[in-house]
Design a protein around this motif. Structure first.
Motif, PDB file in Angstrom:
ATOM      1  N   THR A  66      73.875  27.754  40.578  1.00 59.54           N
ATOM      2  CA  THR A  66      74.984  28.483  41.211  1.00 59.54           C
ATOM      3  C   THR A  66      75.971  27.528  41.859  1.00 59.54           C
ATOM      4  O   THR A  66      77.189  27.694  41.753  1.00 59.54           O
ATOM      5  N   LEU A  67      75.449  26.506  42.538  1.00 63.94           N
ATOM      6  CA  LEU A  67      76.324  25.559  43.233  1.00 63.94           C
ATOM      7  C   LEU A  67      77.164  24.734  42.263  1.00 63.94           C
ATOM      8  O   LEU A  67      78.164  24.139  42.664  1.00 63.94           O
ATOM      9  N   ALA A  68      76.759  24.690  41.001  1.00 62.56           N
ATOM     10  CA  ALA A  68      77.535  23.958  39.998  1.00 62.56           C
ATOM     11  C   ALA A  68      78.622  24.831  39.375  1.00 62.56           C
ATOM     12  O   ALA A  68      79.378  24.362  38.525  1.00 62.56           O
ATOM     13  N   THR A  69      78.723  26.099  39.815  1.00 64.01           N
ATOM     14  CA  THR A  69      79.757  27.007  39.311  1.00 64.01           C
ATOM     15  C   THR A  69      80.787  27.232  40.409  1.00 64.01           C
ATOM     16  O   THR A  69      80.766  26.581  41.455  1.00 64.01           O
ATOM     17  N   ASP A  70      81.673  28.208  40.187  1.00 62.63           N
ATOM     18  CA  ASP A  70      82.677  28.521  41.205  1.00 62.63           C
ATOM     19  C   ASP A  70      82.207  29.618  42.158  1.00 62.63           C
ATOM     20  O   ASP A  70      82.982  30.091  42.990  1.00 62.63           O
ATOM     21  N   ARG A  71      80.930  30.019  42.042  1.00 68.72           N
ATOM     22  CA  ARG A  71      80.395  31.031  42.945  1.00 68.72           C
ATOM     23  C   ARG A  71      79.674  30.362  44.101  1.00 68.72           C
ATOM     24  O   ARG A  71      79.014  29.323  43.935  1.00 68.72           O
ATOM     25  N   ALA A  72      79.792  30.955  45.286  1.00 68.97           N
ATOM     26  CA  ALA A  72      79.035  30.468  46.436  1.00 68.97           C
ATOM     27  C   ALA A  72      77.612  31.014  46.361  1.00 68.97           C
ATOM     28  O   ALA A  72      77.314  31.934  45.605  1.00 68.97           O
ATOM     29  N   LEU A  73      76.728  30.435  47.159  1.00 63.93           N
ATOM     30  CA  LEU A  73      75.320  30.793  47.135  1.00 63.93           C
ATOM     31  C   LEU A  73      74.942  31.484  48.443  1.00 63.93           C
ATOM     32  O   LEU A  73      75.197  30.971  49.528  1.00 63.93           O
ATOM     33  N   LEU A  74      74.319  32.661  48.327  1.00 62.66           N
ATOM     34  CA  LEU A  74      73.796  33.384  49.483  1.00 62.66           C
ATOM     35  C   LEU A  74      72.280  33.413  49.389  1.00 62.66           C
ATOM     36  O   LEU A  74      71.718  33.975  48.443  1.00 62.66           O
ATOM     37  N   LEU A  75      71.615  32.777  50.356  1.00 55.56           N
ATOM     38  CA  LEU A  75      70.158  32.794  50.433  1.00 55.56           C
ATOM     39  C   LEU A  75      69.756  33.929  51.365  1.00 55.56           C
ATOM     40  O   LEU A  75      70.052  33.900  52.565  1.00 55.56           O
ATOM     41  N   LEU A  76      69.110  34.933  50.808  1.00 53.57           N
ATOM     42  CA  LEU A  76      68.775  36.149  51.534  1.00 53.57           C
ATOM     43  C   LEU A  76      67.267  36.265  51.658  1.00 53.57           C
ATOM     44  O   LEU A  76      66.528  35.952  50.718  1.00 53.57           O
ATOM     45  N   GLY A  77      66.801  36.718  52.807  1.00 52.06           N
ATOM     46  CA  GLY A  77      65.365  36.908  52.970  1.00 52.06           C
ATOM     47  C   GLY A  77      65.031  37.261  54.399  1.00 52.06           C
ATOM     48  O   GLY A  77      65.867  37.126  55.304  1.00 52.06           O
ATOM     49  N   VAL A  78      63.803  37.711  54.614  1.00 53.78           N
ATOM     50  CA  VAL A  78      63.371  38.033  55.964  1.00 53.78           C
ATOM     51  C   VAL A  78      63.242  36.735  56.758  1.00 53.78           C
ATOM     52  O   VAL A  78      63.180  35.645  56.176  1.00 53.78           O
ATOM     53  N   PRO A  79      63.224  36.814  58.093  1.00 54.92           N
ATOM     54  CA  PRO A  79      63.090  35.587  58.889  1.00 54.92           C
ATOM     55  C   PRO A  79      61.833  34.816  58.508  1.00 54.92           C
ATOM     56  O   PRO A  79      60.771  35.393  58.224  1.00 54.92           O
TER      57      PRO A  79
END
Length: 353
Positions: A66-79
């Motif tokens: 994802t970081l190698a594309t034009d999209r940003a990365l959202l890391l989602l998850g419980v604490p």
């Protein structure tokens, strides 16, 4: 002076240098390592590269690509699912700099995302380049680096939306100077978020479309979680220079078992349903309980980690609400812990605590 917690690019500089020297795969513009080498850095190679994340390889491959594309990365998850840990190591491996960070809170202002002003110079000189104070994201755009936004869903919704133009146009307008900052090749953004805590602001659909979302799960098995806790406890013990205390795997497994059972609402054997407390009982909290127990054993015990050393910490982790969580914990002690073979010392210590 020695930093209590060095940045990833400093702490693991030797590993990053080893990977860079042997890396003959194509690298995206502005990257220090190829995507394949970044994943190796995160997951380890079984030899000189230590694992930073224990989990499905495919998740890390999706995150890195994802970081190698034009999209940003959202890391989602419980604490406690290592979102911050993964984002820091991704930035360190890709850009060699994990410090371009915006910490999201309910009080985060738009200036933290875009830019601010040195008001003394602004009053004296008017709006000039010298008076402008760039945000970490603006600096990342100028340098072609990875920017990080922690706890994006804690940021007020109108401030979140300041990211839309940055992520879609890769440009940050500065109307006061009649100019703009264009992102250099290599720029991207990693955000972390969870939807379990209170005080969460939903992302707008327009902003969410600018991200590729990767959900980081809780460790799949007890063995995985024990491995994570043992490794991080050892690292923290060295960083804090605690007196040497062998991290007893038996006690680590005990804490992990308690957390996993209360988290899932079911005992390991699937025979007994349990009430779950209000807290998250994350892997990060298990690490904290064991580390605190090792400090107790080192400074006030006999240098060996015993059930009593972890009991007080585990009670504090479970019982966040003295009324409702207290009932859950006492019921768990009496119906599960007291009857479990080999757990009598822990039962007594936890009951006394």
């Amino acid at each position: 002076m020695t930093a209590l917690r060095p940045h990833a690019e400093d702490q693991y500089a030797e590993e990053l240098a080893l990977l860079a020297a042997a890396d003959d795969r194509p690298r995206p513009p502005g990257w220090r390592l190829s995507p394949h080498a970044v994943v190796t850095y995160l997951l380890g190679d079984g030899a000189k590269i230590t694992p930073k994340y224990v989990g499905p390889r495919r998740l890390m491959e999706v995150a890195v690509s994802t970081l190698a594309t034009d999209r940003a990365l959202l890391l989602l998850g419980v604490p406690g699912t290592a979102k911050t840990w993964v984002s820091e190591h991704l930035a360190a491996a890709v850009s060699g700099d994990s410090t371009l960070l915006v910490q999201g809170t309910a009080g985060t202002a738009e200036e933290a995302i875009r830019y601010g002003w040195n008001y003394a110079r602004l009053l004296a000189e008017g709006p000039t380049d010298a008076a402008l104070v760039p945000s970490p994201i603006m600096r990342a755009m100028r340098g072609g680096s990875i920017a990080r936004v922690e706890e994006l869903t804690r940021v007020p919704s109108d401030v979140q939306d300041a990211l839309i133009t940055i992520l879609s146009e890769k440009t940050l307008p500065v109307p006061e100077l009649n100019t703009e900052v264009q992102a250099q090749r290599g720029f991207n953004l990693i955000a972390t978020a969870n939807d379990r805590d209170r005080g969460v602001n939903e992302l707008s659909s327009a902003l969410r479309r600018r991200f590729n979302t990767v959900v980081l799960p809780v460790p799949a098995s007890a063995d995985d979680e024990v491995e994570i806790v043992a490794r991080r406890v050892a690292q923290l013990g060295r960083a804090l220079e605690l007196p040497e205390v062998p991290a007893a795997l038996e006690e680590i497994r005990r804490v992990v078992t308690v957390f996993r059972e209360l988290r899932s609402g079911m005992t390991e054997d699937g025979r007994t349903r349990l009430k779950s407390p209000t807290g998250t009982l994350s892997t990060a909290e298990a690490i904290s309980v064991i580390t605190n127990g090792m400090a107790l054993a080192a400074h006030f015990g006999d240098g060996t980690l015993h059930p009593g050393d972890v009991a007080a910490g585990i009670v504090g982790a479970v019982v966040k609400d003295p009324v409702s969580d207290g009932v859950v914990w006492r019921e768990y002690l009496e119906t599960v812990v007291r009857e479990r073979s080999g757990w009598l010392d822990f039962y007594r210590a936890a009951r006394d605590a």
